[in-house]
Scaffold this active site. Structure first.
Site, PDB file in Angstrom:
ATOM      1  N   CYS A  89      36.683  38.685  41.491  1.00 35.17           N
ATOM      2  CA  CYS A  89      37.421  38.733  42.765  1.00 35.17           C
ATOM      3  C   CYS A  89      38.930  38.764  42.523  1.00 35.17           C
ATOM      4  O   CYS A  89      39.651  39.487  43.204  1.00 35.17           O
ATOM      5  CB  CYS A  89      37.128  37.499  43.625  1.00 35.17           C
ATOM      6  N   ASP A  90      39.404  37.955  41.610  1.00 30.15           N
ATOM      7  CA  ASP A  90      40.844  37.682  41.549  1.00 30.15           C
ATOM      8  C   ASP A  90      41.541  38.173  40.287  1.00 30.15           C
ATOM      9  O   ASP A  90      42.770  38.090  40.193  1.00 30.15           O
ATOM     10  CB  ASP A  90      41.078  36.171  41.696  1.00 30.15           C
TER      11      ASP A  90
ATOM     12  N   CYS B 220      36.616  32.931  40.297  1.00 33.19           N
ATOM     13  CA  CYS B 220      35.942  34.235  40.322  1.00 33.19           C
ATOM     14  C   CYS B 220      36.833  35.312  39.712  1.00 33.19           C
ATOM     15  O   CYS B 220      37.749  35.819  40.375  1.00 33.19           O
ATOM     16  CB  CYS B 220      35.559  34.606  41.753  1.00 33.19           C
TER      17      CYS B 220
END
Ligand code: NDP
Length: 366
Positions: A186-187, A183
């Site tokens: 997200c990261d 992701c």
């Protein structure tokens, strides 16, 4: 939260059997071992032998399912949540979550899910950690079987999520959350000024590679063939991007590193030659599978296999509502899934009220 251990004893199925692509998270098959555990909830749920009756059954315990549970419980629907044998959804496989509002210092994915679970239970939601086995939506009450128990519900929220596909390498599983991610949204932030790779040849891979150039010094896009599934405009944009280097005919054989990602061992798929690349992270972007298997006989799916919503959270069956990544292949965020769960619970409550199954007055008292 930790002392209650709502996810205690959880064995996350990383799906890495070493053989090809594999889906992670909430597998929707009955696991034969270990009895189901139920937590929370009032003692008022009608239950006869191996049968449980409820006004609202929520299937799935990621942000969508648990938010639906919070809302439904606060509306006195006493929802039962079939949470899966690996409850908590994809955030259970994530470390730092820094884009969920309300946590200025970030929060660990499992801690966020434990908090959501505790919140749902506080208002009377009853969670049962089982995978569902079979569904019959032919008539109301709707029927769902899980580990030998029949659940009968006047309404259902399906929030079973989607699972990222992984390469299936042991080293990939071991280093997940330590430089291996699925992701970028997200990261990506954690890879500021780092050199990283994205694996895949579809739109997701190209989109993630482009997104990651905001943070990384260089993004290597690795694809096992020399033709791509991604749209031409995305491919052209990536080829033109000064920070992206495309490596066609390149398959990942191993993620290198002990405590964190240090590189990749890759194979040239035309010559078979092996080589190593030094990298700080790798994003696997080879697709997702929505967890729809038990519902496919009843609920409409689109060309990509995701459930089709009607009128915000409805489905082709009245009284069955849909929330989160099981229908959403566009946003796939915890916060959008949570918003969806809220909407589905409100819609279910209003629908139950319209059927005369619940009393009026709760629908506006959230
Ligand atoms: P796709 O199925 O389109 O592509 C997956 C890619 O991963 C393929 O190139 C495939 O390789 C590769 N792959 C699959 N398994 C493996 C494996 N085990 N090892 C190595 N490589 C593997 O998935 P996407 O998630 O990219 O896209 C899904 C859908 O969502 C598509 O319809 C896409 O258009 C859409 N989408 C649209 C976006 C947009 O419009 N902005 C953004 C993201 C997705 P191979 O080609 O060799 O099979």
């Amino acid at each position: 939260m930790k002392d209650k251990e709502p996810f205690g004893g959880l064995a996350i199925d990383f799906g890495a059997d070493g053989g090809g692509a594999s889906a992670t998270a909430t597998p929707l098959a009955i696991a034969p071992e270990a009895p189901p555990t139920a937590t929370g909830g009032p003692a008022t749920i009608a239950s006869a032998g191996d049968r449980v009756d409820t006004k609202l059954l929520i299937v799935g315990s990621g942000p969508a399912g648990l938010t639906a549970a919070v809302y439904a419980a606060r509306a006195a629907l006493e929802p039962v949540v079939l949470a899966g044998s690996a409850p908590g959804g994809q955030l259970m496989l994530t470390s730092d979550v820094e884009n969920y509002p309300g946590f200025p210092d970030g929060i660990q994915g499992p801690d966020l899910m434990a908090a959501m679970r505790a919140q749902a239970e506080r208002f009377g939601a009853r969670l049962v950690d089982v995978d569902i086995d079979r569904v019959d939506f032919s008539a109301r009450p709707f029927r769902i079987w899980a580990r030998g128990t029949e659940y009968r519900a006047q309404s259902v929220v399906v929030a079973t999520g989607a699972s990222a596909l992984w390469l299936g390498l042991d080293s990939e599983t071991r280093l997940r959350g330590r430089g291996v991610s699925a992701c970028a949204t997200c990261d990506g932030f954690f890879f500021r000024d780092r050199e990283i790779a994205v694996v895949g040849g579809g739109d997701t891979a190209f989109e993630e590679a482009t997104y990651l150039t905001r943070f990384a010094t260089k993004v290597h896009l690795l694809h096992r063939r020399d033709t791509f599934r991604a749209s031409k405009i995305m491919i052209d944009r990536a080829y033109d991007h000064p920070k992206i280097e495309i490596h066609p005919n390149t398959a990942v054989e191993e993620v290198l590193g002990d405590a964190k990602v240090e590189g990749l061992k890759v194979r040239d798929t035309t010559t078979g030659d092996m080589s190593e690349m030094q990298l700080d992270g790798v994003f696997i972007a080879i697709g997702y599978v929505p967890n729809t298997a038990p519902f496919r006989e009843w609920l409409e799916v689109d060309s990509k296999g995701y459930l089709v919503v009607r009128d915000e959270t409805g489905s082709n069956i009245e009284g069955v509502f849909i929330a989160g990544d099981v229908h959403d292949h566009r946003y796939r965020q915890a916060v959008t899934a949570a918003g969806d769960g809220c909407k589905a619970a409100i819609d279910a409550e209003r629908w139950l009220e319209a059927q005369g199954i619940t009393e009026a007055a709760t629908a506006t008292a959230w």
